[in-house]
Design an enzyme around this catalytic site. Structure first.
Site, mmCIF file in Angstrom:
data_model
loop_
_atom_site.group_PDB
_atom_site.id
_atom_site.type_symbol
_atom_site.label_atom_id
_atom_site.label_comp_id
_atom_site.label_asym_id
_atom_site.label_seq_id
_atom_site.Cartn_x
_atom_site.Cartn_y
_atom_site.Cartn_z
ATOM 1 N N CYS A 165 -12.430 -12.626 16.091
ATOM 2 C CA CYS A 165 -12.516 -11.220 15.689
ATOM 3 C C CYS A 165 -12.875 -10.324 16.872
ATOM 4 O O CYS A 165 -14.033 -10.293 17.306
ATOM 5 C CB CYS A 165 -13.547 -11.067 14.567
ATOM 6 S SG CYS A 165 -13.754 -9.373 14.025
ATOM 7 N N CYS A 198 -15.332 -7.428 15.996
ATOM 8 C CA CYS A 198 -16.727 -7.848 15.849
ATOM 9 C C CYS A 198 -17.349 -8.150 17.214
ATOM 10 O O CYS A 198 -18.486 -7.791 17.472
ATOM 11 C CB CYS A 198 -16.832 -9.118 15.014
ATOM 12 S SG CYS A 198 -15.736 -9.178 13.619
ATOM 13 N N ASP A 199 -16.620 -8.836 18.069
ATOM 14 C CA ASP A 199 -17.228 -9.438 19.261
ATOM 15 C C ASP A 199 -16.772 -8.862 20.598
ATOM 16 O O ASP A 199 -17.347 -9.195 21.638
ATOM 17 C CB ASP A 199 -16.947 -10.951 19.259
ATOM 18 C CG ASP A 199 -17.483 -11.621 18.002
ATOM 19 O OD1 ASP A 199 -18.502 -11.139 17.472
ATOM 20 O OD2 ASP A 199 -16.889 -12.609 17.544
#
Ligand code: FAD
Ligand code: NAP
Length: 315
Positions: free
Chosen positions: A136, A139-140
């Site tokens: 992701c 997200c990261d």
């Protein structure tokens, strides 16, 4: 008894919830163990959902889906944060086995369980998942601001997420096992226009290595020359496709309660009807799914309209 149970809260499930509640069904319950929204909430940008477009910054998947839940709950959709283990039909009713809770009965069921990211299968992938290996970018990605990262895959997701990461990270090494992409040509062109995306063709990740702190680098092997390249990137993003979430449709004998195709997708007709009356499948779970938010939403709406008619006819 529930009028309509919806399993899975992605675009298909939420759209089904909206149409089922606004269409007059009294007790419509969405079973979704996480926050509703589905896979698209992992995406850093969505620009092909009609009527929702912003050039800069682009609309994120999370932003898009937040509005869907609010709209559904406004019209009476109930959300149970639970996972459905199995669905079976007994007579004219469905029994849903819920993880860690009592079973529930429903007159009709719409299954919208979508899919989950596949693993590429290289050494260290599981060990470093969440500590340098990610599926992701939204997200990261920020963890690797101004640092180099590796992206694995050659589909739309890999290319789109590589573009997203190129705006945060210093360099993006895109490792693809072939020399041609599965992604849409326009997306490939956009990626090629980014000077900090470096294409590594005909290659696979052999190993991700690191220590207690996380990933330190990636060993990439060229499939033609066998030459190993050492990419010293602390982040590795894997976008190699998805597995269909069809467990819920399995029976006790290892088969399925409704007809499925060879890839594990539910066989439906144009009305999203499975081979079991009163049971519908919508979104990425169904055969021939284009795997698009707009299509999953359309499927969910069709399934809900059919479910309403089914409940009316069988009450
Ligand atoms: P999903 O979105 O997969 O939702 C299924 C839901 O079911 C999940 O929330 C899951 O938690 C839940 N679930 C699973 N099993 C159970 C169970 N047993 N009980 C209860 N709940 C369960 N499409 C586009 O149109 N445009 C894009 O730009 C785009 N970009 C993408 C970028 C990324 C990174 C990804 C991964 C996908 C992208 N897609 C895009 C594809 C799109 O997200 C999917 O096609 C769409 O989300 C499918 O919707 P769905 O409702 O069928 O399933
Ligand atoms: P995908 O289209 O299945 O592509 C997976 C990619 O990963 C392929 O390039 C594949 O290589 C590679 N791959 C598979 N297994 C691998 C392994 N073990 N090691 C290394 N590489 C591996 O998956 P996706 O990109 O996630 O897309 C899924 C669906 O969502 C698609 O239908 C896509 O069109 C859709 N989607 C659409 C959009 C959009 O419309 N904007 C955005 C994202 C996703 P090969 O090419 O050699 O098979």
């Amino acid at each position: 008894m529930i009028d309509c149970a919806i399993v899975g809260g992605g675009p298909a499930g939420l759209s089904a919830g909206l149409y089922a509640t606004r269409g007059g069904l009294k007790n419509v319950v969405l079973y979704e163990p996480g926050l509703p929204g589905g896979q698209i909430t992992q995406s850093s940008e969505i620009e092909n959902y009609p009527g929702v477009f912003r050039e800069e910054p682009p609309v994120t998947g999370m932003e898009l889906m937040e509005q869907w839940q609010e709209q559904c709950f406004h019209f009476g959709l109930k959300h149970e944060m639970q996972k459905v283990e199995r669905v079976r039909k007994e007579g004219d009713r469905f029994i849903l086995t819920i993880e860690g809770a009592d079973s529930v009965e429903a007159k009709t069921v719409i299954v919208c369980t979508g899919s989950v990211p596949k693993r590429a299968g290289f050494k260290g992938e599981e060990e470093f998942l969440g500590r340098g290996v990610s599926t992701c970018a939204t997200c990261d990605g920020f963890f690797y601001k101004d640092k180099p990262v590796t992206v694995v895959g050659g589909g739309d997701t890999a290319l789109e997420e590589a573009i997203y990461l190129s705006n945060i990270c210093s360099d993006v090494y895109l490792v693809h096992r072939r020399d041609r992409f599965r992604a849409a040509p326009i997306t490939v062109e956009r990626a090629k226009a980014k000077s900090n995306i470096h294409f590594i063709y005909d290659s696979i990740v052999e190993e991700v290595y690191g220590d207690q702190m996380g990933v330190q680098g990636v060993k990439v092997r060229n499939r033609k020359s066998d030459k190993i390249e050492d990419l010293q990137t602390p982040g590795v993003f894997v976008f190699v496709g998805h597995n269909v979430n069809n467990e819920v449709l399995k029976d006790d004998n290892g088969g399925f309660i409704c007809e499925m195709n060879a890839y594990g997708n539910a066989v439906v007709d144009l009305r999203m009807r499975t081979s079991v009356p009163g049971l519908y499948a919508a979104g990425d779970l169904r055969i021939d799914a284009p795997k698009q938010v707009v299509c999953a939403a359309g499927d969910g709406a069709i399934a809900a309209l059919e479910a309403i008619a089914y409940v009316e006819e069988n009450s």
